[in-house]
Write an enzyme that holds these catalytic residues in place. Structure first.
Site, mmCIF file in Angstrom:
data_model
loop_
_atom_site.group_PDB
_atom_site.id
_atom_site.type_symbol
_atom_site.label_atom_id
_atom_site.label_comp_id
_atom_site.label_asym_id
_atom_site.label_seq_id
_atom_site.Cartn_x
_atom_site.Cartn_y
_atom_site.Cartn_z
ATOM 1 N N THR A 157 4.317 4.775 -3.451
ATOM 2 C CA THR A 157 5.338 4.104 -4.251
ATOM 3 C C THR A 157 4.758 2.845 -4.893
ATOM 4 O O THR A 157 5.040 2.530 -6.055
ATOM 5 C CB THR A 157 6.569 3.752 -3.399
ATOM 6 O OG1 THR A 157 6.962 4.903 -2.647
ATOM 7 C CG2 THR A 157 7.740 3.324 -4.262
ATOM 8 N N THR B 243 0.845 -1.199 0.000
ATOM 9 C CA THR B 243 0.000 0.000 0.000
ATOM 10 C C THR B 243 0.874 1.241 0.000
ATOM 11 O O THR B 243 1.954 1.246 0.590
ATOM 12 C CB THR B 243 -0.907 0.004 1.248
ATOM 13 O OG1 THR B 243 -1.785 -1.130 1.194
ATOM 14 C CG2 THR B 243 -1.756 1.272 1.330
ATOM 15 N N GLY C 116 2.680 4.315 7.450
ATOM 16 C CA GLY C 116 2.332 5.699 7.127
ATOM 17 C C GLY C 116 1.023 5.792 6.355
ATOM 18 O O GLY C 116 0.310 6.782 6.437
ATOM 19 N N GLY D 273 6.023 -0.707 0.060
ATOM 20 C CA GLY D 273 6.862 0.443 0.368
ATOM 21 C C GLY D 273 7.304 0.398 1.825
ATOM 22 O O GLY D 273 7.022 -0.553 2.544
ATOM 23 N N LYS E 22 14.214 7.554 2.377
ATOM 24 C CA LYS E 22 13.750 6.550 3.339
ATOM 25 C C LYS E 22 14.897 5.740 3.930
ATOM 26 O O LYS E 22 14.701 4.970 4.876
ATOM 27 C CB LYS E 22 12.738 5.605 2.673
ATOM 28 C CG LYS E 22 11.564 6.313 2.003
ATOM 29 C CD LYS E 22 10.719 7.035 2.988
ATOM 30 C CE LYS E 22 9.549 7.797 2.421
ATOM 31 N NZ LYS E 22 9.077 7.553 1.107
ATOM 32 N N GLU F 180 -0.476 -5.376 6.034
ATOM 33 C CA GLU F 180 0.844 -5.497 5.410
ATOM 34 C C GLU F 180 1.713 -6.530 6.145
ATOM 35 O O GLU F 180 2.424 -7.315 5.515
ATOM 36 C CB GLU F 180 1.546 -4.138 5.385
ATOM 37 C CG GLU F 180 0.959 -3.166 4.374
ATOM 38 C CD GLU F 180 1.518 -1.766 4.477
ATOM 39 O OE1 GLU F 180 1.328 -0.995 3.521
ATOM 40 O OE2 GLU F 180 2.133 -1.433 5.513
#
Length: 227
Positions: free
Chosen positions: A28, A25, A95, A81, A120, A102
């Site tokens: 990116t 999700t 985030g 991501g 990152k 996830e």
């Protein structure tokens, strides 16, 4: 092409015909889905499972059919991501508010790939607020308890209302600054009643693909005994 898009599009090269693919999700991942959609239209045959309602909606709009998680025994590869990644490939995620799904998707994946831009990549986790997913019941009291234990909690908002996750929970963001022991912190936070899951993902990523300027950098998890 920006760094996110560079990393995202490159990651699709790891997807092979016949694979069961987990879709993460975030912004990116959206670039990755665009490229994946092109490959599917060109004849790539995969089974895809999604980590969020947002990803499912975007995937469907791009012609990527989403299967139920209950319909697969395991996942060959998941691409997602990350909000921060340290030198040991430990990360902070959540985030986008989908950290619980996830982490479940990652736990049944044979290979986990994270796609990030250079901002990152960090030496030590913690500058990005650490999200935790918590049940609604008693959430205010949970925040008080966290605060009394030295944390700085803030229930995440979406506009004027509290953000609700796909599992109908809240997200609490913790301002940390520096995380030296991901496993220890993860265990401590989960000891608080009401905490469902944390955004600490340690020992999860097998490969991190980073867009750095106009180039790709690939970081792989060190095998036991490897220096």
């Amino acid at each position: 092409m920006n760094e996110k898009q560079l990393a995202a599009e490159y990651s699709v090269n790891f997807i092979e015909d016949g694979m069961i693919v987990g879709l993460g999700t975030g912004s990116t991942v959206a670039f990755m889905l665009q490229r994946l959609s092109e490959r599917i239209k060109a004849g790539l045959n995969i089974t895809a499972v999604s980590s969020s309602q947002a990803t499912t909606k975007l995937a469907n709009s791009l012609g990527i059919k989403i299967s139920k998680l209950t319909d697969v025994d395991e996942i060959d590869i998941t691409i997602d991501g990350a909000d921060e990644v340290d030198e040991g490939l430990n990360g902070i995620k959540g985030g986008g508010g989908a950290l619980l799904h996830e982490k479940i998707i990652a736990s049944i994946s044979n290979k986990n790939i994270w796609i990030v831009d250079s901002s990152k990549l960090v030496k030590t986790l913690g500058k990005f607020p650490l999200p935790i997913e918590a049940v609604k019941f008693g959430c205010t009291h949970l925040c008080i308890k966290l605060e009394s234990n030295g944390f700085k909690p803030c229930i995440r908002m979406k506009g004027n209302t509290r953000l609700i996750t796909d599992e109908n929970n809240y997200i609490i963001d913790l301002k940390m600054e520096n995380i030296s022991n991901s496993a220890g912190l993860d265990a401590k936070l989960k000891s608080f009643a009401g905490v469902v899951e944390t955004g600490l993902f340690y020992g999860v990523a097998d490969t991190v693909i980073a867009g750095v300027g106009n180039k790709i950098k690939i970081f792989n998890k060190k095998k036991r005994g490897q220096t």
